[in-house]
Design a protein around this motif. Structure first.
Motif, PDB file in Angstrom:
ATOM      1  N   ARG A 124      -7.086   1.052   5.201  1.00  8.64           N
ATOM      2  CA  ARG A 124      -7.649  -0.252   5.533  1.00  8.64           C
ATOM      3  C   ARG A 124      -6.832  -0.818   6.678  1.00  8.64           C
ATOM      4  O   ARG A 124      -5.874  -0.203   7.139  1.00  8.64           O
ATOM      5  CB  ARG A 124      -7.613  -1.155   4.313  1.00  8.64           C
ATOM      6  CG  ARG A 124      -6.183  -1.579   3.914  1.00  8.64           C
ATOM      7  CD  ARG A 124      -6.247  -2.706   2.917  1.00  8.64           C
ATOM      8  NE  ARG A 124      -4.981  -3.043   2.349  1.00  8.64           N
ATOM      9  CZ  ARG A 124      -4.182  -4.008   2.806  1.00  8.64           C
ATOM     10  NH1 ARG A 124      -4.483  -4.694   3.878  1.00  8.64           N
ATOM     11  NH2 ARG A 124      -3.055  -4.286   2.186  1.00  8.64           N
ATOM     12  N   ILE A 156       0.850  -1.188   0.000  1.00  8.53           N
ATOM     13  CA  ILE A 156       0.000   0.000   0.000  1.00  8.53           C
ATOM     14  C   ILE A 156       0.885   1.236   0.000  1.00  8.53           C
ATOM     15  O   ILE A 156       1.974   1.231   0.584  1.00  8.53           O
ATOM     16  CB  ILE A 156      -0.949   0.015   1.236  1.00  8.53           C
ATOM     17  CG1 ILE A 156      -1.937   1.183   1.158  1.00  8.53           C
ATOM     18  CG2 ILE A 156      -0.173   0.030   2.531  1.00  8.53           C
ATOM     19  CD1 ILE A 156      -3.028   1.143   2.240  1.00  8.53           C
ATOM     20  N   GLU A 212      -3.424   0.188  -4.274  1.00  7.57           N
ATOM     21  CA  GLU A 212      -4.071   0.698  -3.071  1.00  7.57           C
ATOM     22  C   GLU A 212      -3.326   1.913  -2.520  1.00  7.57           C
ATOM     23  O   GLU A 212      -2.116   1.869  -2.299  1.00  7.57           O
ATOM     24  CB  GLU A 212      -4.121  -0.396  -2.017  1.00  7.57           C
ATOM     25  CG  GLU A 212      -5.041  -0.077  -0.904  1.00  7.57           C
ATOM     26  CD  GLU A 212      -5.353  -1.286  -0.051  1.00  7.57           C
ATOM     27  OE1 GLU A 212      -6.057  -1.099   0.940  1.00  7.57           O
ATOM     28  OE2 GLU A 212      -4.889  -2.393  -0.369  1.00  7.57           O
ATOM     29  N   SER A 225       1.718   5.050  -7.796  1.00  5.85           N
ATOM     30  CA  SER A 225       0.900   3.833  -7.866  1.00  5.85           C
ATOM     31  C   SER A 225       0.950   3.240  -9.265  1.00  5.85           C
ATOM     32  O   SER A 225       0.957   2.020  -9.419  1.00  5.85           O
ATOM     33  CB  SER A 225      -0.538   4.098  -7.422  1.00  5.85           C
ATOM     34  OG  SER A 225      -1.264   4.807  -8.396  1.00  5.85           O
TER      35      SER A 225
END
Length: 174
Positions: free
Chosen positions: A84, A34, A57, A50
């Motif tokens: 998360r 992440i 993520e 990313s």
């Protein structure tokens, strides 16, 4: 008012070049699960990374330390975050610039408290006086860095007439 000679303007091309090189360095040594953007300066670099790193993520942590150019609060304050469950995952913290390192330390501590397995950090620029260095960075500078995504913010703080003509979009900032 801030002296415009203390400002360094960077272009989108410079940002993409720096992040491409940094992503290669990351790939050689670390596999993040992440990316965590330090808001608000880390949002756009994290999005670009990313793509380069093929990490789907992105979370964020919003930390406020600066009140305006060159003026900080007493300490960094976490305003909000969106992550998360990161317990046991490799996280790459992403920011645009590291100045005192206090924001980076605050974000690292937060991710550590949430149980990240390994935390590494990346910033495009680092101030030459910073006692904290991210794991990955592009360049050291003693200037106030003006990124292409914050032209209006800077124009309002330093006065649009103090920006060089190549910045261009200042008339849309007011």
């Amino acid at each position: 008012m801030v002296d415009k000679t203390s400002l360094k303007y960077v272009t989108w091309d410079e940002i993409h070049k720096a992040l491409a090189v940094l992503s290669r360095r990351v790939k050689e040594t670390f596999k993040p699960d992440i990316l965590v953007a330090i808001a608000k300066g880390g949002y756009i670099p994290a999005r670009i990374l990313s793509d380069f790193l093929n990490v789907g993520e992105i979370g964020f942590v919003e930390i406020k330390f600066y009140k305006e150019i060159g003026k900080t609060r007493e300490r960094p304050v976490v305003y909000q975050f969106s992550l998360r469950n990161i317990e046991g995952v490799n996280a790459l913290l992403v920011d645009d610039v590291v100045d005192s390192g206090r924001t980076l330390q605050t974000a690292t501590n937060l991710l550590s408290n949430f149980g990240a397995k390994e935390i590494r950090s990346l910033a495009i620029y680092v101030k030459k006086w910073s006692p904290v260095l991210p794991d990955y960075y592009w360049e050291v500078s003693d200037k106030w860095i003006v990124f292409p995504w914050e032209i209006c913010e800077t124009a309002r703080e330093v006065g649009g007439g103090n920006l060089p003509p190549e910045v261009g979009v200042v008339e849309h900032c007011y």
